[in-house]
Design an enzyme around this catalytic site. Structure first.
Site, PDB file in Angstrom:
ATOM      1  N   SER A 165     -29.352   9.661 -76.256  1.00 45.96           N
ATOM      2  CA  SER A 165     -28.030   9.758 -75.625  1.00 45.96           C
ATOM      3  C   SER A 165     -27.105  10.476 -76.602  1.00 45.96           C
ATOM      4  O   SER A 165     -27.405  10.537 -77.810  1.00 45.96           O
ATOM      5  CB  SER A 165     -27.498   8.339 -75.368  1.00 45.96           C
ATOM      6  OG  SER A 165     -26.124   8.367 -75.085  1.00 45.96           O
ATOM      7  N   TYR A 177     -26.007  -0.554 -78.066  1.00 46.30           N
ATOM      8  CA  TYR A 177     -26.459   0.685 -77.426  1.00 46.30           C
ATOM      9  C   TYR A 177     -26.496   1.879 -78.389  1.00 46.30           C
ATOM     10  O   TYR A 177     -27.532   2.530 -78.536  1.00 46.30           O
ATOM     11  CB  TYR A 177     -25.586   0.995 -76.217  1.00 46.30           C
ATOM     12  CG  TYR A 177     -26.158   2.119 -75.373  1.00 46.30           C
ATOM     13  CD1 TYR A 177     -27.260   1.902 -74.551  1.00 46.30           C
ATOM     14  CD2 TYR A 177     -25.615   3.402 -75.418  1.00 46.30           C
ATOM     15  CE1 TYR A 177     -27.801   2.931 -73.789  1.00 46.30           C
ATOM     16  CE2 TYR A 177     -26.153   4.433 -74.654  1.00 46.30           C
ATOM     17  CZ  TYR A 177     -27.240   4.192 -73.845  1.00 46.30           C
ATOM     18  OH  TYR A 177     -27.779   5.212 -73.094  1.00 46.30           O
TER      19      TYR A 177
HETATM   20  N1  LIG Z   1     -26.659   7.129 -67.320  1.00 49.25           N
HETATM   21  C1  LIG Z   1     -26.200   7.636 -68.441  1.00 49.25           C
HETATM   22  O1  LIG Z   1     -25.040   8.034 -68.524  1.00 49.25           O
HETATM   23  C2  LIG Z   1     -27.105   7.768 -69.634  1.00 49.25           C
HETATM   24  C3  LIG Z   1     -26.656   8.560 -70.705  1.00 49.25           C
HETATM   25  C4  LIG Z   1     -27.482   8.716 -71.800  1.00 49.25           C
HETATM   26  C5  LIG Z   1     -28.710   8.114 -71.854  1.00 49.25           C
HETATM   27  N2  LIG Z   1     -29.132   7.347 -70.811  1.00 49.25           N
HETATM   28  C6  LIG Z   1     -30.462   6.736 -70.914  1.00 49.25           C
HETATM   29  O2  LIG Z   1     -31.265   7.156 -69.826  1.00 49.25           O
HETATM   30  C7  LIG Z   1     -32.296   6.193 -69.627  1.00 49.25           C
HETATM   31  C8  LIG Z   1     -32.387   5.848 -68.155  1.00 49.25           C
HETATM   32  O3  LIG Z   1     -31.198   5.190 -67.763  1.00 49.25           O
HETATM   33  P1  LIG Z   1     -30.461   5.454 -66.371  1.00 49.25           P
HETATM   34  O4  LIG Z   1     -29.128   6.002 -66.683  1.00 49.25           O
HETATM   35  O5  LIG Z   1     -31.355   6.179 -65.452  1.00 49.25           O
HETATM   36  O6  LIG Z   1     -30.181   3.946 -65.903  1.00 49.25           O
HETATM   37  P2  LIG Z   1     -31.056   2.959 -64.973  1.00 49.25           P
HETATM   38  O7  LIG Z   1     -30.994   3.449 -63.575  1.00 49.25           O
HETATM   39  O8  LIG Z   1     -30.580   1.579 -65.247  1.00 49.25           O
HETATM   40  O9  LIG Z   1     -32.530   3.161 -65.512  1.00 49.25           O
HETATM   41  C9  LIG Z   1     -33.090   2.381 -66.526  1.00 49.25           C
HETATM   42  C10 LIG Z   1     -34.394   1.854 -66.022  1.00 49.25           C
HETATM   43  O10 LIG Z   1     -35.025   1.080 -67.062  1.00 49.25           O
HETATM   44  C11 LIG Z   1     -35.531  -0.090 -66.463  1.00 49.25           C
HETATM   45  N3  LIG Z   1     -35.680  -1.148 -67.455  1.00 49.25           N
HETATM   46  C12 LIG Z   1     -34.715  -1.967 -67.970  1.00 49.25           C
HETATM   47  N4  LIG Z   1     -35.269  -2.847 -68.824  1.00 49.25           N
HETATM   48  C13 LIG Z   1     -36.602  -2.570 -68.845  1.00 49.25           C
HETATM   49  C14 LIG Z   1     -37.710  -3.147 -69.510  1.00 49.25           C
HETATM   50  N5  LIG Z   1     -37.554  -4.188 -70.345  1.00 49.25           N
HETATM   51  N6  LIG Z   1     -38.937  -2.638 -69.295  1.00 49.25           N
HETATM   52  C15 LIG Z   1     -39.109  -1.597 -68.440  1.00 49.25           C
HETATM   53  N7  LIG Z   1     -38.113  -1.026 -67.767  1.00 49.25           N
HETATM   54  C16 LIG Z   1     -36.869  -1.501 -67.970  1.00 49.25           C
HETATM   55  C17 LIG Z   1     -34.541  -0.452 -65.380  1.00 49.25           C
HETATM   56  O11 LIG Z   1     -35.151  -1.310 -64.417  1.00 49.25           O
HETATM   57  P3  LIG Z   1     -34.207  -2.165 -63.422  1.00 49.25           P
HETATM   58  O12 LIG Z   1     -33.465  -1.151 -62.594  1.00 49.25           O
HETATM   59  O13 LIG Z   1     -35.187  -2.953 -62.617  1.00 49.25           O
HETATM   60  O14 LIG Z   1     -33.324  -2.970 -64.304  1.00 49.25           O
HETATM   61  C18 LIG Z   1     -34.223   0.925 -64.818  1.00 49.25           C
HETATM   62  O15 LIG Z   1     -35.140   1.314 -63.844  1.00 49.25           O
HETATM   63  C19 LIG Z   1     -31.944   4.994 -70.500  1.00 49.25           C
HETATM   64  O16 LIG Z   1     -32.725   5.036 -71.675  1.00 49.25           O
HETATM   65  C20 LIG Z   1     -30.477   5.226 -70.842  1.00 49.25           C
HETATM   66  O17 LIG Z   1     -30.112   4.635 -72.058  1.00 49.25           O
HETATM   67  C21 LIG Z   1     -28.351   7.147 -69.701  1.00 49.25           C
END
Ligand SMILES: NC(=O)c1ccc[n+]([C@@H]2O[C@H](COP(=O)([O-])OP(=O)(O)OC[C@H]3O[C@@H](n4cnc5c(N)ncnc54)[C@H](OP(=O)(O)O)[C@@H]3O)[C@@H](O)[C@H]2O)c1
Length: 320
Positions: A165, A177
């Protein structure tokens, strides 16, 4: 004269870089990619897009509901399994499942996407368990999954794509985070240097802010509320009742300003890292990453401190 030579060198460097960057692998038919956290967000979209392109997608989901709905939305080539990246037994089971699926081919791609964000808030409001909870998924989950899949990745001379990120380059808020994403940057750099001998490539994707569950305003506020409610009366008094309200207001304002609904900007980077002949070491996704967060991360710390202090609310018992 020397200026022209310099400009020519720069032009040639950019042209060569661009030419290398555009070269893609020809066929993805027998290329297996395992993605963690495919229930929602980037992982879910990536799984569906790679499936359409002909990759053999192996999708790790946290819940049965997530796995079922992804399976229904994809072709029969996409296979799902349940995996919790904080559970060693669950990781071992997933590795065995993937080993059976890929056979002699090995694993071409591992995308460490699963992640959690909450709780985010002022550092003093945190308990040590809050850090452990986030780092269990975002740091130790990524490390354990990567180590467990390395033999299969070496077999296919594959690639690892780690989702970090911009908050892994600039620590803009308290909680686990930013720390967890800084550790991903360090882990990915050391992994890349250590496994290139075996033909395994490692890329880091650094998204800005995007509209997913991780940036959902209600859950960010609810989590912050929990931290606020459990503070001791003295600590709460030192911040003052207005602080919580103003903190939420600023948080909502920034998120509404920068959060991009177009998740494909992130999945395009992930896809390039898997499809390109020469994947990049780092990808930045989103206008805010390119124009705001990453440039700010190169500024002297005192400038970032002054700007953040001007934006965020001040505690009631502030002494400066
Ligand atoms: N959105 C942003 O602005 C942003 C920015 C920078 C980086 N990121 C990174 O991008 C990645 C994906 O996030 P996203 O934004 O797409 O959010 P998201 O929709 O919440 O995706 C994260 C996924 O990880 C799953 N997860 C959570 N805990 C887990 C575990 N213990 N084992 C396996 N899976 C698990 C969640 O499952 P559940 O849905 O069932 O909880 C969800 O499907 C993350 O690493 C996040 O830090 C996001």
């Amino acid at each position: 004269m020397w200026l022209y030579v310099l400009l020519l060198c720069c032009f040639l460097w950019v042209a060569v870089w661009y030419f290398r960057d555009q070269q893609m692998l020809r066929s993805f038919k027998d290329k297996y990619v395992f993605i963690t956290g495919c229930d929602t967000g980037f992982g879910n979209l990536l799984a569906k897009r790679l499936d359409k392109k002909g990759f053999r997608v192996l999708a790790g989901c946290l819940t049965l509901k997530g796995a079922d709905s992804l399976q229904r939305a994809a072709s029969p080539n996409l296979r799902t399994t349940l995996m919790d990246v904080t559970d060693s037994e669950s990781i071992c089971k997933a590795v065995e499942w993937v080993r059976t699926e890929v056979g002699e081919k090995g694993l071409f791609g591992l995308v460490n996407n699963a992640g959690v964000a909450n709780p985010i808030g002022p550092t003093e409001w945190m308990h040590i368990e809050d850090y452990r909870q986030v780092m269990a998924v975002n740091t130790f989950g990524v490390i354990e999954v990567s180590l467990a899949f390395l033999p299969l990745l070496k077999q296919a001379r594959g690639r690892v794509v780690n989702i970090s990120s911009v908050l892994g380059r600039l620590s803009a808020n308290g909680g686990g985070y930013c720390i967890s994403k800084y550790t991903i940057e360090a882990f990915s750099d050391s992994l890349r240097r250590d496994v290139h001998h075996f033909g395994v490539k490692v890329s880091i994707v650094e998204p800005g802010f995007f509209k997913t569950a991780v940036t959902n305003l209600e859950s960010l506020e609810a989590s912050l509320r929990q931290l606020w409610d459990r503070l001791s009366p003295e600590t709460r008094q030192s911040y003052g009742e207005d602080f919580f309200r103003n903190y939420v207001k600023v948080q909502n304002f920034i998120m509404n300003l920068v959060c991009d609904p177009d998740l494909s900007k992130v999945t395009n980077c992930m896809e390039h890292a898997l499809q390109a002949k020469h994947p990049r070491t780092r990808y930045s996704a989103g206008w805010d990453a390119k124009l705001l967060w990453l440039p700010a991360s190169y500024l002297p710390a005192f400038i970032v401190d002054v700007v953040l202090a001007a934006i965020l609310p001040k505690p009631a018992h502030c002494v400066r």
